[in-house]
Design a protein around this motif. Structure first.
Motif, short mmCIF file in Angstrom:
data_model
loop_
_atom_site.label_atom_id
_atom_site.label_comp_id
_atom_site.label_asym_id
_atom_site.label_seq_id
_atom_site.Cartn_x
_atom_site.Cartn_y
_atom_site.Cartn_z
N GLU A 186 -3.44 6.34 7.24
CA GLU A 186 -4.63 5.73 6.64
C GLU A 186 -5.87 6.29 7.33
O GLU A 186 -5.85 6.59 8.53
N GLU B 292 5.08 -3.87 -3.02
CA GLU B 292 5.19 -2.45 -3.38
C GLU B 292 6.10 -2.29 -4.58
O GLU B 292 6.55 -1.20 -4.88
N SER C 236 6.34 -1.63 3.22
CA SER C 236 5.53 -0.59 3.86
C SER C 236 4.50 -1.34 4.71
O SER C 236 4.29 -2.53 4.50
N ASP D 125 3.44 7.21 7.52
CA ASP D 125 2.45 6.33 6.91
C ASP D 125 1.08 6.63 7.52
O ASP D 125 0.96 6.69 8.75
N GLN E 157 1.49 -1.41 4.46
CA GLN E 157 0.26 -1.25 3.69
C GLN E 157 -0.91 -2.13 4.17
O GLN E 157 -1.97 -1.63 4.49
N ARG F 203 -8.52 2.88 -1.42
CA ARG F 203 -8.30 1.43 -1.55
C ARG F 203 -9.54 0.69 -2.01
O ARG F 203 -10.67 1.14 -1.83
#
Ligand code: ASP
Length: 583
Positions: free
Chosen positions: A237, A173, A195, A235, A197, A485
Motif C-alpha cells: 500500500e 474480499e 487479506s 501485500d 486490506q 482507495r
C-alpha cells in the motif's frame, strides 16, 4: 563438528583432503569387491566408495545400509574412474575410512528420486519425504529467492514491512471467512484475514506511506480451481499516489524479479482496459502469449437468414491460422469441447479457407460464396486458415469462445511455459451484478474508488461505473490486483449504501475505517500479488500446491497432520460451543 563439507561441493580441487560428510543414502550398488553409495543432502550427491580390499568389515557394514539411512562418513577425496559430468561432484568420490549410522530409516513408501513412483495422495501424506526430492525442493528454493528479491526491491524503494494481525474481524474480499472462537469472549468469533486490506489502509492513515508484507491470507472458498484455503500475498500500500504511480512501481518490481530470478527481460507492460480485454479475448485475464483475438461479426453475418446468427446478441469469431486442414473429426472434437456442460455452448460454426482458395462452411446453405468471402475478409483470413464462430448472449458467448481460444492455444502449442507475456488490465467495473442475491457486489472490494467522472452513474447505471482498479496478468493468470482507495468517509458511506448495507451495518462492520478517514486520511492505493501463483508461473508449473511446503488437498485437508479434525469435549466446553449435527 558433524561435517566439514556438504554433499554438493567437493570437486577435483579437493583431491587428497580428509573430510567428514553427512547425509541420506540415496542408493547403493555392488561392483566386484566394491560398494558404492550415493549420499544425498540438500546441496547434492556425493559418491562414497567402500573397498573390500582395504577394509572388509567396513565394506560389509556399508552393504547393510538401507535407502534413506542417515549416515556420517570420514574419508579422503579421490578421483573417480568412471566420471559423471552431469553433477558438480561427479569427478570425485570419497574413499571411506569410517562410517557411522546416525539413524536407520524404514523403507520409504515411494522412491525419493526426481522421477518417483508415488501418487499424489501418498506424497502428500509423507510430504516431509516428498520434500527431499530435488524438483520439489527446487520449487521452494525458487520461492525463497523470489521472496528475498521482493523484500530487497521494496526495501530499496522505502517500503516498510509491517505485520498485521491474524485474528481480526471479517474483511469482505468476496469469499467466506474462516472463524476462530474466542474463549475469553463467549459466543464471539475472530475471523482470519482474507487479506490485510483494512489494516494496510489504516497504516496509510498513520502516515506509514509505503507498506508491504509477505503475508498469509485465508479464504474459505471452493478449492476446485487450484486454490488453497491459506495462501500468501505480497501485500502493498502507498500514500499520495495515483494509479499511474502504482502501475509503474509494481511493473518495475515484476521486471526486477524476472531479471534477477530468471534472467528474462519482460519489457514494458502493455495496458488494456477491461472492456477491451472482454471484447478481444472474452476474459479479464487474457493470455497474450498468442493472438487469435476475437472479431465481432454481427454486421457481416446477421441478416443473411441463418436464425442462430440473426437471433444472437453477439456473433463472434476467431481465426486459427493454418488450421484449414483440420479434419471433420477434429472440428467435431472442438464442437464437443464447447458443448461440454462446463462450457455450455450450443454449437460451433466453422469457415474453412481451403488451399485451392475455395471457402467452405458448416452453414453453406445460408451463405453464398460472396457472403462467405465477406466473412473471410472480416476475419482477415488467408488461404489455409480456419475460422470458428460462436453466437448467443454476449457475455456467455465471450466466455465460451475464450475457452475455445485457450484450448486451441494449447493444441497448437502457443502457450509455451517458458515464454512470458505480462500486461495490466485496467478500468475494471466498480460493481458486478449477482444473479443469486439480486444485487450489486463490489467487483474488487468495497474500498475501491470509482473513477470520479463516473460517480454520477452510481444512481442511474451502477453497472457502468468504472473503478480505479487494475490487475496484473501473466500468461492468462491474474497474478496481482489492487486499486486506488476511497479515503473520504462520505464516499465510503455512499459505496456501502450502493452495496446494500444499511447505515448501521456499515457502521458496525467498518465504522473503525470510516472514523479513521475523518482523522486525516491521505489519498492512497495499493496492490496485492498472489505469491504462490507468481512462483508457480516462474517455475513453469500448473499448480500452486507444488510451490507450497505443506499444502492442503482438494478437500482443504492436510492429510499429513490429518487436519481439520475434531477437538476434545473439554475444549468445546471451554469455548461454550455445542456441535449440533456431526458430519
Ligand atoms: N486486498 C486486495 C486483494 O486481496 C488487494 C488490494 O486491493 O490491494 O485482492
Amino acid at each position: 563438528m558433524y561435517r566439514t563439507h556438504t554433499c554438493g561441493e567437493l570437486t577435483l580441487a579437493d583431491l587428497g583432503k580428509n573430510i567428514t560428510l553427512c547425509g541420506w543414502v540415496q542408493k547403493s550398488r555392488d561392483l566386484g569387491g566394491m560398494t558404492f553409495i550415493d549420499m544425498r543432502d540438500r546441496y547434492g550427491v556425493t559418491q562414497l566408495a567402500f573397498n573390500a580390499d582395504d577394509d572388509e568389515a567396513l565394506r560389509a557394514r556399508a552393504r547393510e545400509l538401507g535407502r534413506e539411512y542417515v549416515i556420517q562418513v570420514k574419508g579422503t577425496v579421490i578421483e573417480r574412474s568412471s566420471k559423471n559430468l552431469k553433477i558438480p561432484t561427479g569427478e570425485i568420490e570419497i574413499k571411506v575410512a569410517d562410517l557411522a549410522v546416525l539413524n536407520a530409516a524404514k523403507l520409504p513408501p515411494f522412491l525419493i528420486e526426481d522421477e518417483t513412483d508415488g501418487g499424489d495422495d501418498l506424497r502428500m501424506k509423507y510430504r516431509y519425504l516428498d520434500l527431499r526430492r530435488n524438483p520439489v525442493r527446487n520449487n521452494l528454493v525458487l520461492r525463497h529467492q523470489m521472496a528475498q528479491a521482493v523484500r530487497s526491491f521494496l526495501d530499496q524503494q522505502g517500503f516498510l514491512e509491517v505485520e498485521t494481525p491474524v485474528l481480526i474481524k471479517s474483511t469482505p474480499e468476496g469469499a467466506r471467512d474462516f472463524v476462530v472462537p474466542s474463549r475469553m469472549n463467549e459466543g464471539q468469533f475472530y475471523a482470519l484475514p482474507q487479506s490485510p486490506q483494512t489494516f494496510k489502509q489504516l497504516l496509510m492513515v498513520s502516515g506509514f506511506d509505503r507498506y508491504f508484507q509477505i503475508v498469509k491470507c485465508f479464504r474459505d472458498e471452493d478449492l476446485r480451481a487450484d486454490r488453497q484455503p491459506e495462501f500468501t500475498q505480497i501485500d502493498c500500500e502507498m500514500a499520495f499516489v495515483e494509479q499511474e504511480d502504482i502501475l509503474n512501481l509494481f511493473e518495475e518490481l515484476i521486471s526486477y524479479l524476472f531479471k534477477k530470478v530468471k534472467n528474462v527481460e519482460i519489457g514494458k507492460l502493455p495496458r488494456m482496459t477491461y472492456a477491451d480485454a472482454m471484447r478481444l479475448y472474452g476474459s479479464d485475464k487474457p493470455d497474450t502469449r498468442f493472438g487469435m483475438q476475437f472479431v465481432e461479426l454481427n454486421p457481416v453475418l446477421q441478416g443473411v437468414g441463418f436464425p442462430v446468427f440473426d437471433n444472437a446478441e453477439l456473433v463472434v469469431g476467431i481465426k486459427a491460422e493454418g488450421c484449414a486442414s483440420y479434419t471433420r473429426k477434429q472440428i467435431d472434437a472442438l464442437t464437443d469441447f464447447v458443448k461440454r456442460p462446463q462450457i455450455g455452448a450450443t454449437g460451433l460454426v466453422y469457415l474453412r479457407y481451403n488451399e485451392d482458395g475455395s471457402l467452405k462452411s458448416s452453414v453453406d446453405k445460408f451463405f453464398n460464396q460472396e457472403q462467405l468471402q465477406a466473412w473471410a475478409k472480416a476475419m482477415d483470413a488467408n488461404v489455409g486458415d480456419l475460422i470458428l464462430v460462436m453466437a448467443g448472449d454476449a457475455d456467455k458467448t465471450r466466455k465460451q469462445l475464450n475457452e475455445l481460444r485457450l484450448e486451441l492455444g494449447n493444441q497448437l502449442g502457443l502457450r509455451d511455459k517458458n515464454k512470458f507475456s505480462a500486461l495490466w488490465v485496467v478500468d475494471f467495473p466498480l460493481l458486478e451484478w449477482d444473479d443469486d442475491t439480486k444485487r450489486y457486489h463490489a467487483m474488487h472490494h468495497p474500498f475501491t474508488s470509482p473513477k470520479p467522472e463516473d460517480i454520477a452513474l452510481l444512481d442511474t447505471a451502477p453497472g457502468e461505473v468504472r473503478a480505479n482498479a487494475y490487475d496484473m496478468v501473466i500468461n492468462g493468470t491474474e497474478v496481482g490486483g489492487g486499486s486506488i482507495r476511497i479515503f473520504e468517509k462520505d464516499l465510503q458511506q455512499l459505496m456501502f449504501k450502493h452495496l446494500g448495507f444499511t447505515q448501521e451495518e456499515a457502521q458496525t462492520q467498518f465504522g473503525f475505517l470510516m472514523d479513521a478517514f475523518t482523522y486525516g486520511a491521505p489519498p492512497h492505493g495499493g496492490i496485492a500479488f498472489g505469491f504462490d501463483r507468481l512462483v508457480s508461473i516462474f517455475a513453469g508449473l500448473d499448480s500452486i500446491r507444488d510451490v507450497i511446503a505443506f499444502p492442503k488437498n482438494n478437500a482443504g485437508r492436510d492429510v499429513m497432520i490429518d487436519s481439520p479434525s475434531s477437538i476434545s469435549q473439554e475444549q468445546l466446553d471451554e469455548l461454550k460451543i455445542e456441535i449440533s449435527a456431526k458430519a
